[in-house]
Each structure stands twice: as C-alpha cells, then as structure tokens.
Design a protein around this motif. Structure first.
Motif, PDB file in Angstrom:
ATOM      1  N   PRO A  28      25.897 -22.408 -16.737  1.00  0.00           N
ATOM      2  CA  PRO A  28      26.764 -21.959 -17.840  1.00  0.00           C
ATOM      3  C   PRO A  28      26.048 -21.000 -18.789  1.00  0.00           C
ATOM      4  O   PRO A  28      26.649 -20.059 -19.307  1.00  0.00           O
ATOM      5  CB  PRO A  28      27.139 -23.268 -18.543  1.00  0.00           C
ATOM      6  N   ARG A  29      24.749 -21.235 -19.022  1.00  0.00           N
ATOM      7  CA  ARG A  29      24.011 -20.342 -19.917  1.00  0.00           C
ATOM      8  C   ARG A  29      23.895 -18.946 -19.311  1.00  0.00           C
ATOM      9  O   ARG A  29      23.982 -17.934 -20.019  1.00  0.00           O
ATOM     10  CB  ARG A  29      22.618 -20.913 -20.183  1.00  0.00           C
ATOM     11  N   ARG A  30      23.712 -18.878 -18.011  1.00  0.00           N
ATOM     12  CA  ARG A  30      23.618 -17.568 -17.351  1.00  0.00           C
ATOM     13  C   ARG A  30      24.943 -16.819 -17.462  1.00  0.00           C
ATOM     14  O   ARG A  30      24.961 -15.605 -17.662  1.00  0.00           O
ATOM     15  CB  ARG A  30      23.225 -17.752 -15.883  1.00  0.00           C
ATOM     16  N   VAL A  31      26.052 -17.549 -17.314  1.00  0.00           N
ATOM     17  CA  VAL A  31      27.356 -16.900 -17.481  1.00  0.00           C
ATOM     18  C   VAL A  31      27.503 -16.381 -18.903  1.00  0.00           C
ATOM     19  O   VAL A  31      27.968 -15.256 -19.131  1.00  0.00           O
ATOM     20  CB  VAL A  31      28.496 -17.892 -17.151  1.00  0.00           C
ATOM     21  N   HIS A  32      27.097 -17.195 -19.867  1.00  0.00           N
ATOM     22  CA  HIS A  32      27.149 -16.785 -21.276  1.00  0.00           C
ATOM     23  C   HIS A  32      26.331 -15.518 -21.500  1.00  0.00           C
ATOM     24  O   HIS A  32      26.793 -14.549 -22.121  1.00  0.00           O
ATOM     25  CB  HIS A  32      26.627 -17.919 -22.158  1.00  0.00           C
ATOM     26  N   ASP A  33      25.120 -15.509 -20.983  1.00  0.00           N
ATOM     27  CA  ASP A  33      24.236 -14.364 -21.199  1.00  0.00           C
ATOM     28  C   ASP A  33      24.770 -13.099 -20.536  1.00  0.00           C
ATOM     29  O   ASP A  33      24.734 -12.010 -21.115  1.00  0.00           O
ATOM     30  CB  ASP A  33      22.828 -14.682 -20.676  1.00  0.00           C
ATOM     31  N   ASP A  93      28.539 -10.125 -11.620  1.00  0.00           N
ATOM     32  CA  ASP A  93      27.774 -11.327 -11.964  1.00  0.00           C
ATOM     33  C   ASP A  93      28.601 -12.290 -12.809  1.00  0.00           C
ATOM     34  O   ASP A  93      28.547 -13.513 -12.619  1.00  0.00           O
ATOM     35  CB  ASP A  93      26.498 -10.942 -12.715  1.00  0.00           C
ATOM     36  N   VAL A  94      29.367 -11.740 -13.766  1.00  0.00           N
ATOM     37  CA  VAL A  94      30.198 -12.601 -14.614  1.00  0.00           C
ATOM     38  C   VAL A  94      31.281 -13.276 -13.778  1.00  0.00           C
ATOM     39  O   VAL A  94      31.543 -14.479 -13.930  1.00  0.00           O
ATOM     40  CB  VAL A  94      30.830 -11.785 -15.764  1.00  0.00           C
ATOM     41  N   LYS A 134      17.731  -7.571 -17.404  1.00  0.00           N
ATOM     42  CA  LYS A 134      18.867  -8.177 -18.098  1.00  0.00           C
ATOM     43  C   LYS A 134      18.391  -9.134 -19.184  1.00  0.00           C
ATOM     44  O   LYS A 134      18.893  -9.131 -20.310  1.00  0.00           O
ATOM     45  CB  LYS A 134      19.753  -8.930 -17.099  1.00  0.00           C
ATOM     46  N   PHE A 135      17.409  -9.958 -18.836  1.00  0.00           N
ATOM     47  CA  PHE A 135      16.914 -10.945 -19.793  1.00  0.00           C
ATOM     48  C   PHE A 135      16.221 -10.264 -20.973  1.00  0.00           C
ATOM     49  O   PHE A 135      16.373 -10.682 -22.126  1.00  0.00           O
ATOM     50  CB  PHE A 135      15.950 -11.907 -19.102  1.00  0.00           C
ATOM     51  N   ALA A 136      15.456  -9.210 -20.702  1.00  0.00           N
ATOM     52  CA  ALA A 136      14.768  -8.489 -21.772  1.00  0.00           C
ATOM     53  C   ALA A 136      15.778  -7.850 -22.719  1.00  0.00           C
ATOM     54  O   ALA A 136      15.608  -7.881 -23.950  1.00  0.00           O
ATOM     55  CB  ALA A 136      13.847  -7.423 -21.179  1.00  0.00           C
ATOM     56  N   HIS A 137      16.837  -7.258 -22.169  1.00  0.00           N
ATOM     57  CA  HIS A 137      17.856  -6.644 -23.020  1.00  0.00           C
ATOM     58  C   HIS A 137      18.592  -7.704 -23.826  1.00  0.00           C
ATOM     59  O   HIS A 137      18.947  -7.487 -24.992  1.00  0.00           O
ATOM     60  CB  HIS A 137      18.844  -5.860 -22.164  1.00  0.00           C
ATOM     61  N   LEU A 138      18.815  -8.858 -23.215  1.00  0.00           N
ATOM     62  CA  LEU A 138      19.476  -9.959 -23.915  1.00  0.00           C
ATOM     63  C   LEU A 138      18.644 -10.411 -25.109  1.00  0.00           C
ATOM     64  O   LEU A 138      19.170 -10.656 -26.201  1.00  0.00           O
ATOM     65  CB  LEU A 138      19.696 -11.117 -22.950  1.00  0.00           C
TER      66      LEU A 138
END
Length: 305
Positions: A124-129, A163-164, A267-271
């Motif tokens: 769920p957190r990955r979907v949120h991000d 991805d979403v 993706k994670f860095a931009h987040l």
C-alpha cells in the motif's frame, strides 16, 4: 560482553531512518523503535505488535553460535527477530542460510536481513508513493494533450500510470477479500466516495473430454458438433512441418507500448525531494490543520443528514 552489546547498539542506532529488519524464515518486517541498556524494542509492521528483545537472550544466542553455526531455516519464530538484529553486529554474520560467528575482518551494519527504506515499504505504501509521483507529474504536464509533452516526461507518465494501476489492483484485491467478509448476499455498503455490493459471476470450465463425449453419445449428439482445432496442437504441427502459418492463421498485428524497466531508485529519490519541499512550505502545518478542520466539518454535516 559489554563491548559486544555496545557494538550492537552502535549499529542499531546508526540504521537509516525508514529501514527495517526482516525475520529470516517468516519474512516479517519489523522496526527498531528504541534501544535500552537491557533490551531492544521493536515493532512488527504487519500487525503493529511490539516486542522487547532482551539482552540476555542475545547473549544466549551468541553463546550458542560459538559452539556451532545455526541453519537459518531451523530458527523458531521467537528467535527469528533476535537472529536478524544480531546479524547486523560485527560479532555474528548471516549469509541468508546460516547464522555463524563472524570472521575477524567482519564489519557491522551489513546483513541479508536488513531492508533499505525503499525496500521496506509495504505494497500500500508503494501505491501511495507512486500516486504522489503521478500527481506531481500531472501538475507539471498537460495530460489531456499527450502530443505536447516532451518524450522523457511522456515516458515517465506512462510508467507511473502503469505502476499505479498494477499496484492499485493488487491492493484492491486485499480490500475486496476483506469486504466480502462483511457483505451479505443483498447488502450494500456505503463509503464517503461510493457504494459496493456483492456480485456473483459464473465461470464455466469444461469437464474432461471423456465425460463430455459420454453425455453427447447418450443423447445421440454428434461429437463433431463440439470438436474443433486445438491451437496448441496446431502450433506443434507448424513447428515440425513446412505448413505455412498464413495458411492456417489470420494474423492481426497490434502495436503497443511495453514497459521494460522501472528506475525505483530515481522514483524514491524524487519522492524524498517532494517530501522535503512540502516540509519547507511556510505555513504547511497551518494548511494541514485547516484541511483536517474542513474534513471534520464535512463529517459532522454528513452525520447530521
């Protein structure tokens, strides 16, 4: 043993925020919440359960390892979190299959049972991000006119939408299963954003050939009425003979875009950058409080009918 415990505490205290440990056998993620003189306080992410890992139990496990290595697969559930946390120190190491005393040149902080903040995120957190990244991109491009978007941004838009969609479908499956336990045959459940009901669909699967043919023969129905070409068998014939594919197949070529890779690190860095920007917004806390107040007033109005 004081030096050994001190070295373990140093490693645990140096863990990157958001990282987590995973139990070697059951693969349950847990966080280090606090470190005391006599214990390590952890919390499991799947259940919210909190546990105290006692220093004396770490000592018992370390003493046992001085005698012989322990196969990871044999660890009891209660011992798993001890093994995962212990494997971070410079005294004990794990290769994912065996827990053993570390060689002299070992350094602490490395373990196959450690997950980075990116890896430790739940589904769920990955979907949120991914949804946050998508929302940010949609704010910056005109998605109603894809032709006006530069190629790099258009590629990112396609990847994030994919991805979403994929992640949301997986989370939706778990939500569906939970809802089915609460829905009666003719019941509807109402949320703030919509309504759901139980729906039954029938999926027909043919019985085995022998059963079908017997039923047809009993009623004098010709078997030829239900028999046809098996595509799998036809493909075998094409592979071993000179029969041309165009002779037996009508080929309809479809062109589509296939996602072949995702840069999760980028993706994670931009987040993380988005999160930092939000924290820097002047008056950000006031805006959040205002939104909560609006939400509270809406809830009150809905409750009042």
């Amino acid at each position: 043993m004081d030096a050994y415990w001190k070295s373990l505490r140093t490693v645990w205290e140096g863990l990157e925020p958001g990282s987590a440990l995973v139990t070697p056998v059951s693969e349950r993620l847990f966080d280090v919440e606090s470190i005391r003189d006599d214990r390590l306080e952890v919390r499991f992410r799947d259940s919210g359960e909190r546990r105290s890992l006692l220093r004396e139990q770490f000592d018992v496990l370390a003493d046992r390892l001085e005698e012989n290595p322990i196969p990871v697969a044999t660890l009891a559930p209660g011992v798993e979190p001890y093994a995962a946390a212990l494997s971070l120190g410079p005294v004990v190491v794990s290769d994912g299959e065996t827990l053993s005393m570390a060689p002299d040149e070992a350094v602490g902080g490395e373990s196959p049972h450690l997950r980075s903040p990116e890896e430790a995120r739940t589904r769920p957190r990955r979907v949120h991000d991914d949804a946050v990244l998508l929302a940010d991109l949609l704010d910056r491009v005109n998605a109603t006119d894809p032709g006006s978007i530069d190629t790099e941004a258009l590629t990112d838009l396609y990847v994030l939408l994919s991805d979403v969609q994929r992640g949301a479908d997986r989370v939706r499956g778990t939500a569906r299963n939970a809802l089915l336990e609460r829905l009666g045959p003719d019941q509807r459940l109402h949320g703030r954003f919509g309504t759901v009901r139980r729906t039954t669909r029938e999926r027909r699967i043919p019985k085995d050939d022998e059963t079908i043919f017997e039923a047809l023969d009993e009623r004098d129905i010709p078997r030829a009425w239900v028999t046809g070409v098996d595509p799998e068998k036809l493909d075998v014939v094409l592979a071993v003979t000179d029969l041309d594919e165009a002779t037996v197949y009508d080929v309809d070529e479809q062109v589509y875009v296939q996602k072949t890779g995702v840069d999760e690190d980028e993706k994670f860095a931009h987040l993380q950058g988005l999160a930092e920007r939000l924290e820097e917004i002047e008056g950000g806390e006031e805006i959040h409080d205002d939104l909560l107040e609006i939400e509270r007033r809406i809830d009150e109005a809905l409750s009042a009918g």
